[in-house]
Scaffold this active site. Structure first.
Site, mmCIF file in Angstrom:
data_model
loop_
_atom_site.group_PDB
_atom_site.id
_atom_site.type_symbol
_atom_site.label_atom_id
_atom_site.label_comp_id
_atom_site.label_asym_id
_atom_site.label_seq_id
_atom_site.Cartn_x
_atom_site.Cartn_y
_atom_site.Cartn_z
ATOM 1 N N SER A 1 0.832 -1.211 0.000
ATOM 2 C CA SER A 1 0.000 0.000 0.000
ATOM 3 C C SER A 1 0.860 1.252 0.000
ATOM 4 O O SER A 1 0.482 2.287 -0.519
ATOM 5 C CB SER A 1 -0.889 0.039 1.242
ATOM 6 O OG SER A 1 -1.514 -1.197 1.429
ATOM 7 N N GLU B 1 1.791 -3.825 15.017
ATOM 8 C CA GLU B 1 2.254 -2.432 15.095
ATOM 9 C C GLU B 1 3.068 -2.162 16.361
ATOM 10 O O GLU B 1 4.099 -1.486 16.323
ATOM 11 C CB GLU B 1 1.064 -1.467 15.013
ATOM 12 C CG GLU B 1 0.356 -1.467 13.658
ATOM 13 C CD GLU B 1 -0.579 -2.656 13.458
ATOM 14 O OE1 GLU B 1 -0.864 -3.372 14.446
ATOM 15 O OE2 GLU B 1 -1.028 -2.864 12.314
ATOM 16 N N ARG C 1 -0.762 9.710 1.319
ATOM 17 C CA ARG C 1 -0.148 8.670 0.484
ATOM 18 C C ARG C 1 -0.308 8.972 -1.005
ATOM 19 O O ARG C 1 0.506 8.605 -1.831
ATOM 20 C CB ARG C 1 -0.831 7.337 0.809
ATOM 21 C CG ARG C 1 0.063 6.157 0.750
ATOM 22 C CD ARG C 1 -0.485 4.953 1.502
ATOM 23 N NE ARG C 1 -1.907 4.860 1.640
ATOM 24 C CZ ARG C 1 -2.669 3.943 1.011
ATOM 25 N NH1 ARG C 1 -2.129 3.076 0.195
ATOM 26 N NH2 ARG C 1 -3.969 3.896 1.235
#
Lengths: 279, 323
Positions: free
Chosen positions: B44, B65, B174
């Site tokens: 991604s 995470e 992004r």
């Protein structure tokens, strides 16, 4: 294999660590006595026979790293560090006092010789994986030692780190679990049972050994076996007694954090000093 | 700092994620200490090229995470320079304790990149829409919080942070940004940028809202209102000097952010104002709400993150200023 003289020396060192730790906690009047005592023999083996370090150059890049994820066992490590010359032994009496370099939980920025800041349980596991990965990437031939409490094995983060360390084949990582069967609120088996930790680590593809965590020879041999691994991280499950060697703590159920009277401290010290004399 | 404003504010051809990847690849060539981490979002984030070129220094930990943040801190303890990415909410609120203690309190050297800020999480919806990421992290002493506006600023910030020490949070769009700065521009972390001068009010904007703030100022000009526009891209440490100067010179402030007004830009600016020159402050931002799913244009309308809202708030703040 250790010579009988060396074994004796390490055992005496472990006694001295217990003595200094009880003095420091007793001087303050309260502290994490249980977990500090259960890990004392492993700390003695590490600092007397296993780890590469230089008290005059504590940040030496090629040193072995020790990360004590159960950060409340800091006082045990401080005693070992002081006895090995990282800082004056008198400083142990400043434990938890205002402005001290020796806080209740390990702090890499405050204490000479402490490699990592810990205290929020579970976090030392990922930090140790990072240190081992970083040292391997940089081509250093050193080992990262991680100490986990059994209570903190209930944290999910520990198992995240355990999974990834195996995936990365981190053979430069050796984990000790201080399996003293107790946590703050009582027996781990009553609160959230950890069960057979050996089979759990093995299921995660770790080289796993179980030893008597108060037998310095067994601990040493297990580390030697661990260091022969090329493809796997190693776990050494230390069967220990919370409060081991401390007369007022060893037989108490709730001995994670205790108040310590002067009389209790003196009695405990007497027992240990006599033991030291006998050896 | 040497800033040249873009002649035309148009959508950039290149996505921010590609600029992130290329910049890190370029820096990694020279600086062997740079390492990259991700938690199963390398695809991604467009970082597969990096992973292919530098497999030994790419650590994709999978969906972990908290572990990623701890590992990044551990890597930095051995002298390495980690950049660790996940989507904004997972890079911050999911692992706040790790960021606070293993990175901040331990004084380690870690760069956290949280992507898809605010409404730009779009079709991933409310679960993935961070209106609180900067707000959470602002509580960590000594952290540096950065929100690059376009690819020129992003590139410069990645370069600069690779030579700095501490805990950094880079809030990263992004996809394609609107070009605000010419390619030759360089920036100073901790300093705001005055994009347009004005006398009556200062609009202080961050992230994707900078373009909207400029649009609003153009509308206001037609109405005879002279609005100064400032881009604060370092939420912490914030440029107190510039904020106070703007307050004194224009007498009113409107903050504009793609983030909750609680503990974001509005809070940070208000804290500065409350401690100094008292002028009215108003805000455009998310008003204590959760996110929801939809295209960015819809979400901007839904949360009133538009030039029209800015114009409206400027008019309101001017009423207070002049009363």
């Amino acid at each position: 294999m250790l010579s009988s003289e060396k074994i004796k020396e390490i055992e005496k060192f472990a006694l001295k660590i217990r003595i200094e730790t009880i003095k420091a906690i007793g001087n303050l009047g309260f502290g994490h006595i249980g977990g500090a005592m259960s890990i004392a023999d492993t700390i003695a083996v590490l600092y007397d026979a296993v780890m590469k370090y230089d008290p005059k150059n504590p940040k030496w890049e090629d040193r072995d790293y020790l990360i004590c994820s159960k950060g409340h066992a800091g006082p045990t490590i401080y005693s070992a560090l002081a006895l090995k010359g990282f800082f004056p032994i008198e400083e142990l009496m400043t434990l938890n006092k205002p402005g001290t370099h020796l806080p209740s939980h390990c702090d890499r920025n405050l204490t000479t010789g402490i490699d990592m800041t810990t205290g929020s349980l579970g976090q030392g596991s990922s930090l140790a994986v990072g240190v081992a990965l970083g040292n391997r990437y940089s081509g250093r031939k050193n080992t990262t030692y991680l100490i986990l409490g059994d209570g903190e094995m209930q944290e999910g983060q520990v198992w995240e780190a355990v999974l990834y360390a195996a995936h990365q084949k981190l053979s430069n990582l050796v984990v000790f679990v201080d399996y003293n069967k107790k946590q703050l609120d009582g027996y781990t088996a009553d609160i959230n049972d950890l069960g057979d930790l050996k089979s759990k680590f093995e299921a995660f593809k770790w080289f796993t050994q179980e030893v008597d965590g108060h037998n310095v020879s067994e601990i040493y041999e297990a580390v030697e076996n661990a260091k022969k691994q090329n493809e796997k991280p190693s776990a050494i499950i230390l069967h220990t007694v919370k409060g081991k060697g401390c007369s007022f703590a060893e037989n108490e159920l709730y001995n994670h954090h205790m108040t310590v009277s002067r009389q209790q401290m003196e009695e405990a010290l007497n027992v240990l000093l006599n033991e030291l004399d006998r050896r | 700092m040497s800033v040249v404003l873009a002649n035309k504010r148009v959508k950039e051809d290149k996505e921010m994620r590609n600029v992130y990847c290329e910049t890190l690849m370029e820096l990694s060539e020279e600086n062997k200490k740079i390492v990259v981490l991700d938690a199963d979002l390398m695809n991604s984030m467009g970082m597969t090229k990096y992973a292919k070129k530098y497999p030994g220094r790419t650590f994709n930990v999978g969906v972990q995470e908290a572990n990623m943040v701890g590992i990044a801190a551990g890597l930095s303890a051995t002298g390495l320079i980690p950049y660790a990415h996940s989507f904004g909410p997972f890079a911050t609120r999911r692992c706040f304790d790790q960021l606070f203690l293993s990175c901040g309190y331990a004084k380690l050297n870690v760069r956290i990149v949280g992507s898809d800020p605010g409404v730009t999480a779009a079709y991933n919806g409310g679960t993935h829409m961070p209106f609180e990421d900067m707000g959470i992290l602002r509580n960590i002493p000594n952290i540096t919080i950065l929100e690059p506006v376009d690819s020129v600023m992003l590139k410069d910030i990645i370069k600069q942070t690779s030579n700095m020490y501490g805990l950094f949070y880079i809030r990263l769009l992004r996809k394609n940004a609107v070009k605000i700065y010419e390619d030759s521009s360089t920036f100073e972390i901790g300093k705001g940028i005055t994009l347009k001068d004005g006398r009556d009010v200062t609009i202080i904007a961050t992230g994707i809202m900078v373009d909207d703030a400029l649009k609003a100022s153009e509308e206001l000009e037609k109405m005879g209102i002279s609005a100064r526009v400032v881009n604060i891209f370092t939420l912490k440490p914030i440029d107190r000097e510039l904020i106070i100067k703007c307050a004194k010179e224009t007498g009113a402030i409107v903050t504009v952010e793609n983030h909750s007004v609680i503990n974001g830009l509005y809070s940070a600016v208000s804290e500065v104002i409350a401690g100094s020159t008292l002028v009215p402050v108003d805000k455009v931002g998310v008003m204590d709400e959760f996110g929801e799913v939809g295209p960015v244009d819809y979400l901007k309308l839904r949360f009133k993150l538009t030039p029209e809202s800015i114009v409206e708030k400027v008019k309101k703040v001017l009423e207070r200023k002049n009363s």
